[in-house]
Design an enzyme around this catalytic site. Structure first.
Site, PDB file in Angstrom:
ATOM      1  N   LYS A 138       0.787  -1.283   0.310  1.00  0.00           N
ATOM      2  CA  LYS A 138      -0.261   0.011   0.120  1.00  0.00           C
ATOM      3  C   LYS A 138       0.927   1.083  -0.496  1.00  0.00           C
ATOM      4  CE  LYS A 138      -4.379  -1.992   1.895  1.00  0.00           C
ATOM      5  NZ  LYS A 138      -5.263  -1.496   3.403  1.00  0.00           N
ATOM      6  N   ASP A 175     -10.168   3.143   1.878  1.00  0.00           N
ATOM      7  CA  ASP A 175     -10.442   2.352   3.311  1.00  0.00           C
ATOM      8  C   ASP A 175     -10.735   3.372   3.989  1.00  0.00           C
ATOM      9  OD1 ASP A 175      -9.586  -0.071   3.185  1.00  0.00           O
ATOM     10  OD2 ASP A 175      -7.165   0.350   3.463  1.00  0.00           O
TER      11      ASP A 175
END
Length: 297
Positions: free
Chosen positions: A74, A110
């Site tokens: 990420k 997210d």
């Protein structure tokens, strides 16, 4: 012979990670593609860290339409992209790759997933306690920052990992043993405690020891919309989604708090990804298939 035409995907999506644990993202997105008649397929790709740059080159070369991104890629992904969103920049990580014209872009859904069930909650008038400091906690922190949560306290069992997160986002670090002294209306579990497996019977917080929170505002209190302190016990949010009701949420509910399950964040982030890729929301059948796979309901 069946009258149902064959499903022939012409668009390729997938999830990358290393190692790639059993992911529910293929179920979620493939269910959406098929329900909406979108000729696409979503696969799993295990990509070791040293092959990440080569994989991104493959995305460009093969015209892969989008990717979900998980541990450990990420953060390392960001400099390999043409552009990243404000959310991804703030969180310091991207969990989604998508195309915007000729640009390969990064997003952190997210953040959107965490905020989705809090859309009607006046975070700007509330104090929050964030438990945890991992990648998911950074997305939560970014969401609280974007929504201008009034004050955020951060704590971790190690009494170390939250220090850099608190500094990055301007939060107040709290020693783990003092976390119950924080008068927070919103308490968020971003630790693995409560997750199915060896941590399932654990919780990062004892709601019987919770300090009183604060009512969001006089206006909210007058309207009966209280989130802590006098007239309300506040909110508890667990980003763990398996099991659906963790010990943290069970005890929060027993203490009178309103609860948000991790399923809301997981489905919300997947829905935000699907919208980026297709311009359409995930259908209700995708959530039903997800719940059936997770909980048999």
């Amino acid at each position: 012979m069946s009258d149902i035409p064959p499903f022939l995907p012409s668009q390729l999506y997938g999830v990358i990670g290393w190692p790639l644990a059993q992911s529910l993202s293929p179920l979620l997105h493939n269910s959406g593609f098929q329900a909406l008649g979108i000729p696409a397929v979503y696969l799993r790709w295990e990509v070791p860290p040293e092959r990440l740059a080569a994989f991104v080159d493959s995305v460009r070369l093969l015209g892969i339409r989008g990717c979900s991104v998980t541990i450990p890629h990420k953060m390392a992904l960001l400099p390999l992209l043409d552009r990243v969103s404000e959310q991804a920049e703030l969180a310091g990580a991207a969990n989604t790759v998508y195309w915007d014209g000729e640009d390969l872009c990064g997003e952190n859904t997210d953040v959107s997933g965490f905020l989705a069930p809090l859309a009607a909650v006046p975070l700007e008038n509330m104090d929050a306690l964030l438990l945890g400091a991992g990648g998911a906690a950074h997305a939560v922190a970014a969401g609280l920052r974007l929504r201008r949560c009034r004050k955020v306290f951060a704590a971790t069992p190690s009494n170390r990992r939250h220090l850099s997160l608190a500094e990055r986002f301007g939060f107040t670090p709290v020693p783990w043993e003092q976390r119950h002294d924080v008068p927070a209306s919103l308490i968020i579990n971003a630790t693995p405690l409560g997750m199915r497996g060896k941590y399932e019977e654990e919780s990062p917080y004892d709601f019987s020891l919770a300090a009183p929170g604060h009512v969001a505002s006089a206006t909210d209190a007058a309207a009966g919309n209280t989130y802590g302190g006098d007239g309300g016990a506040g909110l508890a949010y667990d980003i763990v989604y398996n099991p659906l009701e963790t010990r943290f949420l069970r005890e929060a509910r027993q203490a009178g708090r309103r609860c948000v399950t991790g399923l809301e964040m997981f489905f919300g982030q997947g829905d935000a990804q699907f919208r980026l890729w297709t311009g359409r929301p995930l259908p209700a059948t995708s959530r039903q298939d997800l719940e059936a796979a997770l909980y048999g309901i």
